[in-house]
Design a protein around this motif. Sequence first.
Motif, PDB file in Angstrom:
ATOM      1  N   ALA A  66     -31.809   0.483   5.411  1.00  0.00           N
ATOM      2  CA  ALA A  66     -31.731   1.953   5.628  1.00  0.00           C
ATOM      3  C   ALA A  66     -29.938   1.881   7.074  1.00  0.00           C
ATOM      4  CB  ALA A  66     -32.753   1.880   6.798  1.00  0.00           C
ATOM      5  N   THR A  67     -29.647   0.135   7.071  1.00  0.00           N
ATOM      6  CA  THR A  67     -28.190   0.387   7.407  1.00  0.00           C
ATOM      7  C   THR A  67     -26.479   0.533   6.641  1.00  0.00           C
ATOM      8  OG1 THR A  67     -28.563  -0.948   9.548  1.00  0.00           O
ATOM      9  CG2 THR A  67     -26.724  -0.818   9.256  1.00  0.00           C
ATOM     10  N   GLY A  68     -27.089   0.711   5.770  1.00  0.00           N
ATOM     11  CA  GLY A  68     -26.679   0.812   4.243  1.00  0.00           C
ATOM     12  C   GLY A  68     -26.465   2.199   3.736  1.00  0.00           C
TER      13      GLY A  68
ATOM     14  N   HIS B   5     -16.759   1.495   4.275  1.00  0.00           N
ATOM     15  CA  HIS B   5     -15.298   2.205   4.444  1.00  0.00           C
ATOM     16  C   HIS B   5     -14.422   1.555   3.612  1.00  0.00           C
ATOM     17  CE1 HIS B   5     -16.041   5.872   7.346  1.00  0.00           C
ATOM     18  NE2 HIS B   5     -16.458   4.727   7.633  1.00  0.00           N
ATOM     19  N   SER B   6     -14.384   0.512   3.199  1.00  0.00           N
ATOM     20  CA  SER B   6     -13.487  -0.130   2.169  1.00  0.00           C
ATOM     21  C   SER B   6     -13.829   0.048   1.120  1.00  0.00           C
ATOM     22  CB  SER B   6     -13.627  -1.446   2.386  1.00  0.00           C
ATOM     23  OG  SER B   6     -13.334  -2.044   4.019  1.00  0.00           O
ATOM     24  N   GLY B   7     -15.376   0.516   0.348  1.00  0.00           N
ATOM     25  CA  GLY B   7     -15.251   1.120  -0.854  1.00  0.00           C
ATOM     26  C   GLY B   7     -16.675   0.024  -1.133  1.00  0.00           C
ATOM     27  N   LEU B   8     -17.308  -0.739  -0.170  1.00  0.00           N
ATOM     28  CA  LEU B   8     -18.528  -1.237  -1.039  1.00  0.00           C
ATOM     29  C   LEU B   8     -19.063  -0.838  -0.762  1.00  0.00           C
ATOM     30  CD1 LEU B   8     -17.166  -5.187   0.245  1.00  0.00           C
ATOM     31  CD2 LEU B   8     -17.509  -4.087  -2.329  1.00  0.00           C
TER      32      LEU B   8
ATOM     33  N   ARG C 109     -21.225  -3.427   8.327  1.00  0.00           N
ATOM     34  CA  ARG C 109     -21.640  -2.457   7.475  1.00  0.00           C
ATOM     35  C   ARG C 109     -21.096  -1.454   6.692  1.00  0.00           C
ATOM     36  NH1 ARG C 109     -22.374  -0.506   3.293  1.00  0.00           N
ATOM     37  NH2 ARG C 109     -23.870  -0.152   2.352  1.00  0.00           N
ATOM     38  N   SER C 110     -20.367  -1.048   8.261  1.00  0.00           N
ATOM     39  CA  SER C 110     -20.125   0.157   8.494  1.00  0.00           C
ATOM     40  C   SER C 110     -18.527  -0.063   7.645  1.00  0.00           C
ATOM     41  CB  SER C 110     -19.347   1.054   9.311  1.00  0.00           C
ATOM     42  OG  SER C 110     -18.861   1.738   9.710  1.00  0.00           O
TER      43      SER C 110
ATOM     44  N   MET D 283     -26.123  -7.867  -0.364  1.00  0.00           N
ATOM     45  CA  MET D 283     -25.345  -8.617   0.236  1.00  0.00           C
ATOM     46  C   MET D 283     -24.795  -9.013   2.264  1.00  0.00           C
ATOM     47  SD  MET D 283     -21.006  -8.255  -1.224  1.00  0.00           S
ATOM     48  CE  MET D 283     -21.827  -6.506  -2.049  1.00  0.00           C
ATOM     49  N   PHE D 284     -25.268  -7.673   2.656  1.00  0.00           N
ATOM     50  CA  PHE D 284     -25.075  -7.077   4.135  1.00  0.00           C
ATOM     51  C   PHE D 284     -26.568  -8.479   4.378  1.00  0.00           C
ATOM     52  CE2 PHE D 284     -26.891  -4.716   7.177  1.00  0.00           C
ATOM     53  CZ  PHE D 284     -26.192  -5.526   8.241  1.00  0.00           C
ATOM     54  N   ALA D 285     -27.787  -7.848   4.123  1.00  0.00           N
ATOM     55  CA  ALA D 285     -28.998  -8.056   4.254  1.00  0.00           C
ATOM     56  C   ALA D 285     -29.309  -9.928   4.224  1.00  0.00           C
ATOM     57  CB  ALA D 285     -30.366  -8.076   3.513  1.00  0.00           C
TER      58      ALA D 285
END
Length: 112
Positions: free
Chosen positions: A72-74, A18-21, A13-14, A29-31
């Motif tokens: 929360a992570t996002g 950092h890639s712009g997402l 997710r990090s 998407m991360f979920a």
Amino acid sequence: MHFGQGALIGVPRSVMAHSGLRGPQTSAMFAVVRLTNDQILENATGVGAPPPTWPRRELVVDLLHKAAFALATGLAADLLAAPSGPGPGQRHANLRPGRHADVGRLPVGVPS
């Protein structure tokens, strides 16, 4: 297991941030990534069963927990990445706002 898994799966997710997402769509998407990772580990180790076999209430609670974790992570990843400015993906999108198939690559020497 939860702390280790959370720390490990937070890295992608990090990288996304950092890639712009960034933002809520990226957290959604991360979920999916978070849920997939959890199911692989639980089923591979034999401590879990495939979600289609779960009681619906248990499935809903698990999905809500994973969604909360992803949001929360996002939020944390997006806030930590923000001082770096837009990532390469966002810089590319800013070359020609809107949906276009012919934008091409970022020019050489475009500042980070």
